[in-house]
Structure formats: C-alpha cells, structure tokens
Design an enzyme around this catalytic site. Structure first.
Site, PDB file in Angstrom:
ATOM      1  N   LYS A 101      77.886   5.629  25.387  1.00  0.00           N
ATOM      2  CA  LYS A 101      77.272   5.258  24.105  1.00  0.00           C
ATOM      3  C   LYS A 101      78.255   5.445  22.952  1.00  0.00           C
ATOM      4  O   LYS A 101      78.464   4.531  22.136  1.00  0.00           O
ATOM      5  CB  LYS A 101      76.012   6.102  23.878  1.00  0.00           C
ATOM      6  CG  LYS A 101      75.432   6.010  22.484  1.00  0.00           C
ATOM      7  CD  LYS A 101      74.957   4.609  22.141  1.00  0.00           C
ATOM      8  CE  LYS A 101      74.316   4.608  20.750  1.00  0.00           C
ATOM      9  NZ  LYS A 101      73.798   3.281  20.385  1.00  0.00           N
ATOM     10  N   GLU A 104      70.612   3.902  24.079  1.00  0.00           N
ATOM     11  CA  GLU A 104      70.167   2.596  23.577  1.00  0.00           C
ATOM     12  C   GLU A 104      71.355   1.842  22.999  1.00  0.00           C
ATOM     13  O   GLU A 104      72.305   2.436  22.481  1.00  0.00           O
ATOM     14  CB  GLU A 104      69.056   2.763  22.530  1.00  0.00           C
ATOM     15  CG  GLU A 104      69.376   3.688  21.358  1.00  0.00           C
ATOM     16  CD  GLU A 104      70.141   3.013  20.236  1.00  0.00           C
ATOM     17  OE1 GLU A 104      70.170   1.760  20.230  1.00  0.00           O
ATOM     18  OE2 GLU A 104      70.694   3.713  19.385  1.00  0.00           O
ATOM     19  N   CYS A 133      74.621   3.865  12.693  1.00  0.00           N
ATOM     20  CA  CYS A 133      75.250   4.231  13.975  1.00  0.00           C
ATOM     21  C   CYS A 133      76.764   4.393  13.932  1.00  0.00           C
ATOM     22  O   CYS A 133      77.292   5.404  14.393  1.00  0.00           O
ATOM     23  CB  CYS A 133      74.883   3.196  15.042  1.00  0.00           C
ATOM     24  SG  CYS A 133      73.137   3.187  15.477  1.00  0.00           S
ATOM     25  N   VAL A 170      64.454   3.295  16.648  1.00  0.00           N
ATOM     26  CA  VAL A 170      64.634   3.210  18.099  1.00  0.00           C
ATOM     27  C   VAL A 170      63.331   3.495  18.829  1.00  0.00           C
ATOM     28  O   VAL A 170      62.950   2.792  19.774  1.00  0.00           O
ATOM     29  CB  VAL A 170      65.748   4.166  18.562  1.00  0.00           C
ATOM     30  CG1 VAL A 170      65.804   4.241  20.090  1.00  0.00           C
ATOM     31  CG2 VAL A 170      67.094   3.716  18.015  1.00  0.00           C
TER      32      VAL A 170
END
Length: 448
Positions: A223, A154, A279, A11
C-alpha cells in the site's frame, strides 16, 4: 456473510455500501452520532459519484445498516473491517490513535466463535501484529474467542471509488492463516468472479481482478509503496515540466511520447499543480518515517515531497511574474477540491495557493462545483461565487486549479468579457490554448 465496518468515513462508507451491494449483510459503525443518524436515512456527509444512490438502495433492502454502538454488529459478524483515519503527525508518522480506539472497543465485544479482523485503514508497517495484541488485551480472559488479523489495503481513487471497489485491478490479502484466507475468498468471491446479483452500478469492463495472497507485512508495504510510486511519478513529470519551460519544449508532448512506452505508460504523467488529497503526502511521509526508523535513507521520497510543494509555489511565482505586485489584485480560482468529482479539500493545492495569495494581500475569489462549503471551513477568507462567471468578474487573473470538466469547457470568451485583466494560469494544462487566444486571453501553462 455478516460484516461489520468500523468507521464510516470515505473508505468505510464506500466499503460498506459495496459489500452490501454484492449480497453481504453489512453494519457500519461510527462514533459520530450525527453522521450515523444522517446515514440511516440515506444522507451522506461526503460527495462521491453514485455513492448516495448505492447507500440508499441497500438501506431499502436491509442489507445495509448503521449504528453508533458496535456490540451487536461485532458479535454477529464473520469479518470486521477497520476503516478509521490515520492522519499524519508533524513528524510524518501516522497517528494510529483512532485505530487503537476502534480495535479496543471492538475487541471487548468479541464472543465465542471465529472472526477475521481486516485492517483496511492504511496503517504503519507491522500493524497486523500490533492490532492482534490489542484485540487479545481487549478480549481479556473470555473463553472461546478466536480471531485472525488480515491486512487488506484499499486502492480507491476519489471520484471513481465504486468502480475501484467492484472492478479493482488487484485485491491484496495479507495473512498467514489458512482459515482467514478462506473467509476472505468467500467474502470477495462476487468481485473476483465479477458476478453482481443485484446489478453492476458502474460497468467498467476491466475483467477479473488479480487476487494476491501474501504475508501481512508485505501487504502493508504494498500500500505505502504503491502510493509513493504514483506520487513520485507525478513529481517526476512536474520536474521535467520545469525543464521543458527552460528549454522551450512542451511537456504535454513529452508526456505523450514517454507514455507510449509500455514500460512507463501514460497514467500519472500529467504535469501541473501536483498532487493533493488525504493519501499521497500522508503515505509518502509515513513510509519515509518508517524507513528512517530502520536506518534507511529516503532521498527519492524526500525529493517527491519537495517537488510537489514547489509546484504550488510556482503558480504564485507565475502570477508575480505576469502581474508583478500582487497586493491589492483580485485572483480567481477555478476549482478548490484536490481533484475533480469530489468535495475533498484535504491537502488541496488550490487551498494552499489561496492561503499564500491572501498572505500576499490579494482578494481571492473562487468557484467549485462541489467543494465550496468544505473549502470555506478551511479558508473562510475566500469569496465564493455561485458560478464561474461571477467568480471571474473583475478578476486580474484566473487560475484553473482543479480540472472539473465544467470549468475546462467554459466559454472563455464570456469569462474574458467580465475579467479586468487578461491572464489565465492553467495550472492543470487542461485548457485549449487556441480557444483562450481567440477569447483574447493570455494563457500561461505548466511546462509549455
């Protein structure tokens, strides 16, 4: 604008390169001296399409630099992005030790003047307040130190990270500070307005992104909830695939029919081996952990994890159903990364299958266009081949575990000519059954 990016992992490196490309002066800071030395000469430790070229281009223009020590970069920056890892603990909670270390190190170098500290890392809900407290402690009694903490999650997808940064669907900014909002608006203006003074490395034609201003806690939940929903959608269609197998339906047709409904849409409705990567499991587990801390039940999140785990076991059961005893058999895996166009093998379904097959006494061979070196570090017993034909030689069965285009588009007549057996398990439902049949191979899919 001068920007400091703390953490040059996936990232952080993408963020630093893209912000430099839109005209900012960016310094990436990382504690790994070898990584920094390599990045300084344009050598990357990860594979992401177009990223190496973008880093090298911005190094040459002096808009991008890398250092191990944060002092000068922090002192001159208007915005400081925290982009370090938050890996899962055994409990499911996120390990924020890297965030704490980065914030404490950075906080000690804050000087006079106003700065915005941006949480880009995926952090537990409530972390904006926690980070602000850490910074205040690290800054101590310094005079004139002024800062705000912003949550700016993000939403990058590996394999398309540059396009996702420069042409995002939305930019979420969580803060209660008008001053911080103004800094973030100026920082992201080229992306919001879709103007790229140094060219657009990946024209996507998506139009201007949605700009969303909210409070820090809501931004943090956005997120987690986004990733949890996408993971749930994949687990849902995989469970439907299992029903399709039982009743004789084709899940690809079912997915297509479902996806035509605009309320559902076709994305993330591809049944197969399930999700992996850094993730989804981490974020679903962390959200469930946080929910339990506050007395909430998480039946859907728990089921999402359980269904995904079972998809990996189903591939092994399919091999057992076709070959019976697996001990002594040679199984070839086409693909090792968790998805195409990356060398990332974190939580890779292919490696989970490889480990189980090795436990059952199989000889496991594999080929991946990018991820073999990374995979070999995690599962050294896998026999890597330089090309897919070499990997398939003498195999009793082949499993398509990652749908790399070059693996999907192989001449499977050639694959059949070197195999000992005739079984191909298409764990991604990416192969054409007619072509496999014409090659004399038995194709076993997922939900069809």
């Amino acid at each position: 604008m001068n920007i400091c990016v703390v953490g040059c992992g996936y990232v952080g490196l993408v963020t630093a390169a893209c912000l430099a490309h839109i005209g900012h002066r960016v310094t990436g800071v990382d504690v790994d001296e070898d990584k920094v030395a390599a990045l300084t000469v344009g050598q990357l430790h990860i594979y992401e399409p177009g990223l190496r070229e973008l880093v090298q281009q911005n190094l040459l223009t002096d808009r991008l630099a890398f250092h191990c020590r944060p002092a000068r970069a922090v002192e001159s920056a208007s915005a400081i992005f925290i982009c370090v890892g938050t890996p899962p603990k055994p409990s499911g909670d996120a390990d924020t030790s890297q965030v704490e270390a980065a914030v404490r190190a950075m906080g000690g170098y804050l000087n006079r003047g106003y700065k915005v500290v941006v949480n880009k890392s995926t952090v537990p809900i409530g972390s904006a307040n926690w980070v602000a407290t850490l910074i205040a402690e690290a800054a101590g009694a310094k005079q004139g130190v002024s800062f705000d903490v912003v949550s700016n999650p993000e939403f990058l997808r590996e394999g398309s990270a540059i396009a996702d940064t420069l042409h995002p669907d939305r930019i979420v900014v969580g803060t209660d500070s008008p001053a911080a909002l103004e800094v973030m608006r100026r920082l992201y203006a080229p992306i919001v307005e879709q103007r790229f003074p140094h060219g657009d490395p990946c024209p996507a034609g998506r139009g201007s992104p949605h700009w969303m201003e909210t409070d820090p806690t809501s931004a943090e939940v956005i997120k987690y909830a986004s990733n949890a929903f996408l993971a749930t959608k994949i687990s849902f269609i995989n469970e439907i695939a299992n029903v399709c197998e039982a009743v004789g339906a084709n899940v690809k047709e079912v997915s297509r029919g479902m996806g035509l409904d605009p309320r559902i849409g076709p994305q993330f409705l591809s049944a197969g081996l399930g999700w992996g990567g850094s993730c989804f499991r981490k974020d679903v587990s962390a959200l469930a952990y946080i929910a339990r801390e506050y007395g909430c039940t998480t039946r859907i999140l728990d089921a999402t994890l359980a269904v995904n785990e079972d998809q990996r076991a189903r591939v092994v059961r399919k091999l057992q159903g076709e070959l019976q005893i697996l001990k002594g058999k040679t199984i070839t895996l086409f693909g090792l990364s968790f998805k195409p166009n990356t060398d990332d093998c974190r939580d890779s379904p292919a490696l989970a299958i490889a480990k189980r097959l090795l436990e059952l006494g199989c000889k496991v061979k594999a080929h991946d266009p990018r991820a073999e070196a990374v995979a070999a570090q995690e599962v050294p017993a896998i026999l890597m081949a330089d090309d897919p034909i070499g990997a398939a030689t003498d195999a009793d069965a082949v499993v398509l575990a990652t749908e790399w285009p070059e693996l999907v588009g192989l001449d499977y007549r050639q694959v059949a000519s070197v195999m000992r057996g005739r079984l191909v398990v298409d764990a991604r439902n990416a192969l054409d059954p007619r072509k496999l049949a014409a090659a004399g191979l038995k194709l076993v899919g997922m939900g069809r």
